[in-house]
Motif scaffolding. Structure first.
Motif, PDB file in Angstrom:
ATOM      1  N   LEU A 201     -48.756 -38.157  14.154  1.00  0.00           N
ATOM      2  CA  LEU A 201     -47.558 -38.182  13.312  1.00  0.00           C
ATOM      3  C   LEU A 201     -46.627 -39.328  13.693  1.00  0.00           C
ATOM      4  O   LEU A 201     -46.058 -39.999  12.822  1.00  0.00           O
ATOM      5  N   PHE A 202     -46.480 -39.552  14.996  1.00  0.00           N
ATOM      6  CA  PHE A 202     -45.636 -40.655  15.461  1.00  0.00           C
ATOM      7  C   PHE A 202     -46.173 -41.990  14.942  1.00  0.00           C
ATOM      8  O   PHE A 202     -45.420 -42.815  14.421  1.00  0.00           O
ATOM      9  N   LEU A 203     -47.478 -42.175  15.077  1.00  0.00           N
ATOM     10  CA  LEU A 203     -48.080 -43.415  14.595  1.00  0.00           C
ATOM     11  C   LEU A 203     -47.961 -43.546  13.081  1.00  0.00           C
ATOM     12  O   LEU A 203     -47.727 -44.643  12.563  1.00  0.00           O
ATOM     13  N   ALA A 204     -48.105 -42.424  12.356  1.00  0.00           N
ATOM     14  CA  ALA A 204     -47.993 -42.474  10.901  1.00  0.00           C
ATOM     15  C   ALA A 204     -46.585 -42.897  10.486  1.00  0.00           C
ATOM     16  O   ALA A 204     -46.419 -43.729   9.588  1.00  0.00           O
ATOM     17  N   PHE A 205     -45.567 -42.329  11.143  1.00  0.00           N
ATOM     18  CA  PHE A 205     -44.200 -42.690  10.795  1.00  0.00           C
ATOM     19  C   PHE A 205     -43.831 -44.094  11.263  1.00  0.00           C
ATOM     20  O   PHE A 205     -42.876 -44.680  10.768  1.00  0.00           O
ATOM     21  N   LEU A 206     -44.580 -44.634  12.199  1.00  0.00           N
ATOM     22  CA  LEU A 206     -44.323 -45.985  12.672  1.00  0.00           C
ATOM     23  C   LEU A 206     -45.147 -47.009  11.889  1.00  0.00           C
ATOM     24  O   LEU A 206     -44.619 -48.032  11.445  1.00  0.00           O
ATOM     25  N   VAL A 207     -46.417 -46.719  11.690  1.00  0.00           N
ATOM     26  CA  VAL A 207     -47.336 -47.685  11.090  1.00  0.00           C
ATOM     27  C   VAL A 207     -47.181 -47.772   9.577  1.00  0.00           C
ATOM     28  O   VAL A 207     -47.207 -48.870   9.009  1.00  0.00           O
ATOM     29  N   VAL A 208     -47.017 -46.633   8.894  1.00  0.00           N
ATOM     30  CA  VAL A 208     -46.971 -46.647   7.429  1.00  0.00           C
ATOM     31  C   VAL A 208     -45.804 -47.481   6.896  1.00  0.00           C
ATOM     32  O   VAL A 208     -46.013 -48.320   6.007  1.00  0.00           O
ATOM     33  N   PRO A 209     -44.579 -47.336   7.397  1.00  0.00           N
ATOM     34  CA  PRO A 209     -43.510 -48.209   6.876  1.00  0.00           C
ATOM     35  C   PRO A 209     -43.757 -49.694   7.141  1.00  0.00           C
ATOM     36  O   PRO A 209     -43.467 -50.533   6.282  1.00  0.00           O
ATOM     37  N   VAL A 210     -44.280 -50.001   8.306  1.00  0.00           N
ATOM     38  CA  VAL A 210     -44.573 -51.410   8.603  1.00  0.00           C
ATOM     39  C   VAL A 210     -45.650 -51.928   7.659  1.00  0.00           C
ATOM     40  O   VAL A 210     -45.550 -53.047   7.129  1.00  0.00           O
ATOM     41  N   LEU A 211     -46.677 -51.119   7.406  1.00  0.00           N
ATOM     42  CA  LEU A 211     -47.746 -51.506   6.481  1.00  0.00           C
ATOM     43  C   LEU A 211     -47.204 -51.664   5.059  1.00  0.00           C
ATOM     44  O   LEU A 211     -47.577 -52.613   4.353  1.00  0.00           O
ATOM     45  N   GLU A 212     -46.312 -50.779   4.643  1.00  0.00           N
ATOM     46  CA  GLU A 212     -45.708 -50.874   3.303  1.00  0.00           C
ATOM     47  C   GLU A 212     -44.892 -52.160   3.155  1.00  0.00           C
ATOM     48  O   GLU A 212     -44.998 -52.845   2.142  1.00  0.00           O
ATOM     49  N   ILE A 213     -44.097 -52.479   4.162  1.00  0.00           N
ATOM     50  CA  ILE A 213     -43.290 -53.708   4.098  1.00  0.00           C
ATOM     51  C   ILE A 213     -44.183 -54.931   4.067  1.00  0.00           C
ATOM     52  O   ILE A 213     -43.968 -55.862   3.279  1.00  0.00           O
ATOM     53  N   TRP A 214     -45.214 -54.935   4.906  1.00  0.00           N
ATOM     54  CA  TRP A 214     -46.146 -56.067   4.920  1.00  0.00           C
ATOM     55  C   TRP A 214     -46.817 -56.240   3.556  1.00  0.00           C
ATOM     56  O   TRP A 214     -46.935 -57.342   3.037  1.00  0.00           O
ATOM     57  N   LEU A 215     -47.270 -55.101   2.969  1.00  0.00           N
ATOM     58  CA  LEU A 215     -47.949 -55.165   1.676  1.00  0.00           C
ATOM     59  C   LEU A 215     -46.998 -55.620   0.566  1.00  0.00           C
ATOM     60  O   LEU A 215     -47.384 -56.411  -0.306  1.00  0.00           O
ATOM     61  N   LEU A 216     -45.749 -55.160   0.602  1.00  0.00           N
ATOM     62  CA  LEU A 216     -44.763 -55.616  -0.386  1.00  0.00           C
ATOM     63  C   LEU A 216     -44.525 -57.121  -0.277  1.00  0.00           C
ATOM     64  O   LEU A 216     -44.401 -57.821  -1.290  1.00  0.00           O
ATOM     65  N   ILE A 217     -44.442 -57.624   0.941  1.00  0.00           N
ATOM     66  CA  ILE A 217     -44.250 -59.068   1.147  1.00  0.00           C
ATOM     67  C   ILE A 217     -45.462 -59.840   0.627  1.00  0.00           C
ATOM     68  O   ILE A 217     -45.317 -60.875  -0.037  1.00  0.00           O
ATOM     69  N   GLN A 218     -46.661 -59.345   0.900  1.00  0.00           N
ATOM     70  CA  GLN A 218     -47.873 -60.025   0.442  1.00  0.00           C
ATOM     71  C   GLN A 218     -47.958 -60.049  -1.082  1.00  0.00           C
ATOM     72  O   GLN A 218     -48.256 -61.090  -1.675  1.00  0.00           O
ATOM     73  N   VAL A 219     -47.698 -58.908  -1.714  1.00  0.00           N
ATOM     74  CA  VAL A 219     -47.745 -58.855  -3.183  1.00  0.00           C
ATOM     75  C   VAL A 219     -46.633 -59.724  -3.763  1.00  0.00           C
ATOM     76  O   VAL A 219     -46.850 -60.463  -4.736  1.00  0.00           O
ATOM     77  N   GLY A 220     -45.441 -59.669  -3.164  1.00  0.00           N
ATOM     78  CA  GLY A 220     -44.327 -60.484  -3.638  1.00  0.00           C
ATOM     79  C   GLY A 220     -44.602 -61.973  -3.527  1.00  0.00           C
ATOM     80  O   GLY A 220     -44.176 -62.752  -4.380  1.00  0.00           O
ATOM     81  N   SER A 221     -45.319 -62.382  -2.490  1.00  0.00           N
ATOM     82  CA  SER A 221     -45.628 -63.806  -2.349  1.00  0.00           C
ATOM     83  C   SER A 221     -46.666 -64.271  -3.366  1.00  0.00           C
ATOM     84  O   SER A 221     -46.710 -65.443  -3.712  1.00  0.00           O
ATOM     85  N   VAL A 222     -47.481 -63.341  -3.867  1.00  0.00           N
ATOM     86  CA  VAL A 222     -48.500 -63.713  -4.853  1.00  0.00           C
ATOM     87  C   VAL A 222     -47.941 -63.679  -6.266  1.00  0.00           C
ATOM     88  O   VAL A 222     -48.139 -64.626  -7.043  1.00  0.00           O
ATOM     89  N   ILE A 223     -47.235 -62.608  -6.641  1.00  0.00           N
ATOM     90  CA  ILE A 223     -46.782 -62.490  -8.024  1.00  0.00           C
ATOM     91  C   ILE A 223     -45.276 -62.708  -8.187  1.00  0.00           C
ATOM     92  O   ILE A 223     -44.784 -62.733  -9.309  1.00  0.00           O
ATOM     93  N   GLY A 224     -44.551 -62.837  -7.097  1.00  0.00           N
ATOM     94  CA  GLY A 224     -43.109 -63.078  -7.173  1.00  0.00           C
ATOM     95  C   GLY A 224     -42.317 -61.788  -6.999  1.00  0.00           C
ATOM     96  O   GLY A 224     -42.814 -60.686  -7.240  1.00  0.00           O
ATOM     97  N   GLY A 225     -41.066 -61.949  -6.591  1.00  0.00           N
ATOM     98  CA  GLY A 225     -40.188 -60.817  -6.308  1.00  0.00           C
ATOM     99  C   GLY A 225     -39.891 -59.942  -7.518  1.00  0.00           C
ATOM    100  O   GLY A 225     -40.064 -58.715  -7.463  1.00  0.00           O
ATOM    101  N   PRO A 226     -39.416 -60.543  -8.631  1.00  0.00           N
ATOM    102  CA  PRO A 226     -39.103 -59.706  -9.803  1.00  0.00           C
ATOM    103  C   PRO A 226     -40.333 -58.962 -10.342  1.00  0.00           C
ATOM    104  O   PRO A 226     -40.232 -57.799 -10.744  1.00  0.00           O
ATOM    105  N   ALA A 227     -41.480 -59.594 -10.334  1.00  0.00           N
ATOM    106  CA  ALA A 227     -42.698 -58.928 -10.810  1.00  0.00           C
ATOM    107  C   ALA A 227     -43.104 -57.790  -9.873  1.00  0.00           C
ATOM    108  O   ALA A 227     -43.598 -56.748 -10.328  1.00  0.00           O
ATOM    109  N   THR A 228     -42.883 -57.964  -8.574  1.00  0.00           N
ATOM    110  CA  THR A 228     -43.195 -56.898  -7.612  1.00  0.00           C
ATOM    111  C   THR A 228     -42.294 -55.695  -7.847  1.00  0.00           C
ATOM    112  O   THR A 228     -42.769 -54.553  -7.856  1.00  0.00           O
ATOM    113  N   VAL A 229     -40.993 -55.943  -8.053  1.00  0.00           N
ATOM    114  CA  VAL A 229     -40.062 -54.845  -8.329  1.00  0.00           C
ATOM    115  C   VAL A 229     -40.432 -54.168  -9.652  1.00  0.00           C
ATOM    116  O   VAL A 229     -40.417 -52.930  -9.750  1.00  0.00           O
ATOM    117  N   ALA A 230     -40.787 -54.941 -10.661  1.00  0.00           N
ATOM    118  CA  ALA A 230     -41.192 -54.364 -11.948  1.00  0.00           C
ATOM    119  C   ALA A 230     -42.457 -53.521 -11.784  1.00  0.00           C
ATOM    120  O   ALA A 230     -42.584 -52.455 -12.399  1.00  0.00           O
TER     121      ALA A 230
END
Length: 166
Positions: free
Chosen positions: A5-34
């Motif tokens: 559980l500790f690892l899940a609460f630590l790793v999942v948010p970091v993985l989500e932020i990393w994935l959002l940054i990766q998707v945002g760098s490919v399709i752009g910020g506004p498209a990622t939010v959309a």
């Protein structure tokens, strides 16, 4: 389990932020939010639809006098899937959709049953009352087992005493 559980609460948010940054760098910020808004709207619609189906199935099972095992599991999966879809991010949305979609829910139900069965067996084995209940082992390994007993049961040797009442 605590470490997991500790690892899940630590790793999942970091993985989500990393994935959002990766998707945002490919399709752009506004498209990622959309895209996040679109999958949230789709998820909300699916949760509502599948939640109603699960509720109807649960009511039908109870109305017919049948134990609603599958229906309760489906309702729990829709609830978990909805909670995962509420958290912003693509990683949790994938697992949320796996819990909600009707064609992937049976797989998630089997996975959950496997997980909880292992967990309950481990808890039962470590319980102070574990020796009070018979285990589901092969009866031939039980020293009290008699192969001559009908249906592989136990034979209790004894004597019958009849009292004739005159």
């Amino acid at each position: 389990m605590r470490l997991l559980l500790f690892l899940a609460f630590l790793v999942v948010p970091v993985l989500e932020i990393w994935l959002l940054i990766q998707v945002g760098s490919v399709i752009g910020g506004p498209a990622t939010v959309a895209l996040l808004i679109a999958d949230s709207l789709l998820g909300a619609w699916l949760v509502r639809r599948e939640g109603r189906r699960a509720w109807r199935a649960l009511q039908d099972a109870i109305g017919s006098g049948r134990m609603p095992e599958r229906e309760l599991a489906d309702g729990g999966l829709v609830l978990v899937g909805g909670a995962l879809l509420l958290t912003p991010g693509f990683f949790t949305d994938v697992f949320g959709f796996l819990c909600i979609l009707p064609f992937t829910r049976p797989l998630m139900r089997r996975l959950g049953a496997w997980f909880f069965e292992r967990r309950f067996k481990r808890l039962a084995a470590s319980s102070p009352y574990a020796n009070l209940f018979p285990s589901h082992q092969d009866p031939r390994q039980d020293p009290r087992h008699d192969a001559a007993a009908p249906n592989g049961g136990r034979v209790v040797h004894g004597e019958v005493i009849r009292e004739d009442r005159d």
